[in-house]
Design a protein around this motif. Structure first.
Motif, PDB file in Angstrom:
ATOM      1  N   VAL A  43      -1.177  12.131  17.071  1.00 36.93           N
ATOM      2  CA  VAL A  43      -2.615  11.968  17.273  1.00 36.93           C
ATOM      3  C   VAL A  43      -3.325  12.445  16.013  1.00 36.93           C
ATOM      4  CG1 VAL A  43      -4.609  12.535  18.708  1.00 36.93           C
ATOM      5  CG2 VAL A  43      -2.328  12.464  19.729  1.00 36.93           C
ATOM      6  N   ASP A  96      -7.773   8.810  15.522  1.00 38.76           N
ATOM      7  CA  ASP A  96      -7.720   8.612  16.972  1.00 38.76           C
ATOM      8  C   ASP A  96      -8.881   9.327  17.665  1.00 38.76           C
ATOM      9  OD1 ASP A  96      -5.291   7.134  16.869  1.00 38.76           O
ATOM     10  OD2 ASP A  96      -4.166   9.009  16.729  1.00 38.76           O
ATOM     11  N   ALA A 331      -8.151   3.297  17.874  1.00 39.93           N
ATOM     12  CA  ALA A 331      -7.187   4.385  17.700  1.00 39.93           C
ATOM     13  C   ALA A 331      -5.768   3.816  17.737  1.00 39.93           C
ATOM     14  CB  ALA A 331      -7.363   5.421  18.798  1.00 39.93           C
ATOM     15  N   ASN A 333      -3.190   5.466  18.690  1.00 40.75           N
ATOM     16  CA  ASN A 333      -2.521   6.003  19.865  1.00 40.75           C
ATOM     17  C   ASN A 333      -3.585   6.411  20.886  1.00 40.75           C
ATOM     18  OD1 ASN A 333      -0.769   7.132  21.695  1.00 40.75           O
ATOM     19  ND2 ASN A 333       0.429   8.228  20.156  1.00 40.75           N
ATOM     20  N   PRO A 334      -4.254   5.431  21.506  1.00 42.31           N
ATOM     21  CA  PRO A 334      -5.395   5.751  22.376  1.00 42.31           C
ATOM     22  C   PRO A 334      -5.038   6.582  23.601  1.00 42.31           C
ATOM     23  CG  PRO A 334      -4.797   3.423  22.553  1.00 42.31           C
ATOM     24  CD  PRO A 334      -4.026   3.978  21.397  1.00 42.31           C
ATOM     25  N   ALA A 337      -4.567  10.101  22.471  1.00 41.69           N
ATOM     26  CA  ALA A 337      -5.873  10.601  22.052  1.00 41.69           C
ATOM     27  C   ALA A 337      -6.690  11.050  23.256  1.00 41.69           C
ATOM     28  CB  ALA A 337      -6.628   9.522  21.273  1.00 41.69           C
TER      29      ALA A 337
END
Length: 441
Positions: A43, A96, A331, A333-334, A337
């Motif tokens: 993140v 993110d 992002a 890696n939503p 995040a």
């Protein structure tokens, strides 16, 4: 971003990494089963914080890493957050998670379609443990985007206990009594106040505290949105009250000319330096960092504070600044995040953060015992007590052309008012003209 300016943390961007550890560490940080649900995931986070503020935030990120197994990469933008992060978002490569330092930044980023709505878990946590006003400031067009995780109390007046003892005065609870205490200190040999007039943002803070107490939260909100004019009688009345401070002979160190040549750090040194010139200085809780860090004095002994007092029978104000956690729509890696933001909304995160000092949590679940000293505990209690009457710094909600360091905006007009405090109605007209132009644009 006035708090950042005050703390003088303008630095080049730097990157530090807080890396997740194994399952045993997850258990130590409070995970019920030590599960590393985000192990192998990264993140990225961007915020304004450097120095001690960054170090304290890294402790929170490490706890998240220990709990989830995620690796967190932190980038400090210094005071350039809107520019640096905005450019990355526009280019499709945002972090993110970002810690937006102003209400206007959350609004701008959301309106440009860069942000992802926060999860139900975040929303539910806030509904349970935060005053509604903090959710309101993170909401844009009915959608919740920004979790306020860190708040500054900008309603504190710092004083020299020795100056108060010499003048025979006690911390006041009304604005009029504060001016009388200042006059008593002036009569005893020091000026009552040092005012950092060279930095126009301090003058907006003076006005905002007076206005919130005197005119009330509803009018404060309307003025912040320019739904009432700056020539309104409530504004004229607040300027008149502020003018009482500016116009009284001997009340301000160096008079108007001296104040206009005094920057924020200098105003703190005027009270707590080796050669004091004044007994009091108004500014936010971050004054404590200047006292401890630069002046090497002891907060609680050499320096104390009292809440900005009530004006004309109103409630004592709580004006704050703060930083909101947002998740970017692009992002990388939503899901991870959002898990980080959910963690930041927790009692655990707030408790860790509070322990490092220089931090106030709007989360009422964070215990007062988490704060490292009596003054921090008192400040934290003031924030929670303020509840829904707390308000975000007004000039930070305004367009930069009005609320920022513009030659034609509020900063400059209030500096002119400090120089000539008798022209109340003329000042109100200038403020209205500048606001009308800025909000129209």
């Amino acid at each position: 971003m006035k708090r950042t300016l005050a703390a003088a943390v303008m630095t080049a961007a730097l990157v530090v990494t807080a890396t997740g550890c194994g399952g045993d560490d997850g258990k130590k940080s409070g995970s019920s089963d030590g599960a590393q649900e985000l192990k192998g995931q990264t993140v990225t986070v961007a915020a304004v914080w450097t120095g001690a503020e960054e170090a304290n935030f890294r402790k929170v990120l490490k706890a998240f890493s220990d709990k989830t197994g995620a690796k967190v990469e932190y980038t400090s933008t210094g005071d350039k957050f809107p520019t640096v992060v905005g450019a990355k978002a526009e280019g499709g490569n945002p972090p993110d998670v970002g810690m937006a330092p102003q209400v206007g930044v959350v609004q701008e980023f959301a309106q440009k379609g860069w942000l992802q709505p926060l999860s139900k878990n975040v929303s539910d946590a806030v509904d349970a443990n935060y005053a509604p006003v903090w959710k309101k400031y993170g909401t844009v067009d009915g959608t919740y985007y920004g979790l306020y995780v860190k708040v500054n109390d900008k309603s504190t007046v710092w004083y020299s206990p020795q100056a108060f003892a010499d003048a025979g005065v006690e911390p006041p609870t009304t604005y009029e009594d504060m001016l009388k205490a200042g006059q008593a200190i002036s009569d005893s040999g020091l000026a009552g106040f040092s005012v950092a007039g060279q930095d126009g943002w301090t003058l907006t803070d003076w006005f905002e505290n007076i206005y919130l107490s005197q005119a009330g939260a509803e009018n404060y909100d309307k003025l912040a949105k320019h739904e009432i004019k700056w020539t309104d009688p409530t504004v004229v009345k607040a300027l008149t009250s502020l003018g009482k401070l500016f116009e009284e002979d001997g009340l301000i160190a160096g008079g108007a000319k001296g104040a206009l040549g005094t920057p924020y750090p200098g105003s703190v040194a005027d009270v707590f330096g080796d050669k004091p010139k004044a007994g009091m200085v108004y500014e936010g809780d971050f004054v404590g960092a200047e006292i401890k860090g630069t002046l090497k004095k002891t907060v609680g002994e050499d320096a104390k504070l009292f809440p900005f007092p009530a004006v004309d029978g109103g409630k004592a104000p709580f004006v704050g600044g703060g930083d909101a956690a947002v998740v970017f729509k692009k992002a990388k890696n939503p899901a991870a995040a959002m898990k980080l933001v959910e963690f930041l909304a927790s009692e655990e995160a707030g408790t860790i953060w509070a322990g490092g000092g220089g931090f106030l949590s709007p989360n009422k679940a964070v215990p007062s015992s988490a704060y490292p000293d009596d003054i921090s505990r008192d400040l934290g209690a003031s924030l929670i007590k303020a509840g829904d009457t707390a308000r975000f710094d007004m000039s930070d909600q305004a367009p930069a052309a009005f609320g920022g360091p513009s030659n034609n905006g509020e900063w400059k007009i209030l500096q002119d008012f400090l120089r000539s405090p008798g022209d109340v109605k003329g000042t109100a007209k200038k403020l209205e003209a500048a606001a009308a132009a800025a909000y129209k644009d």
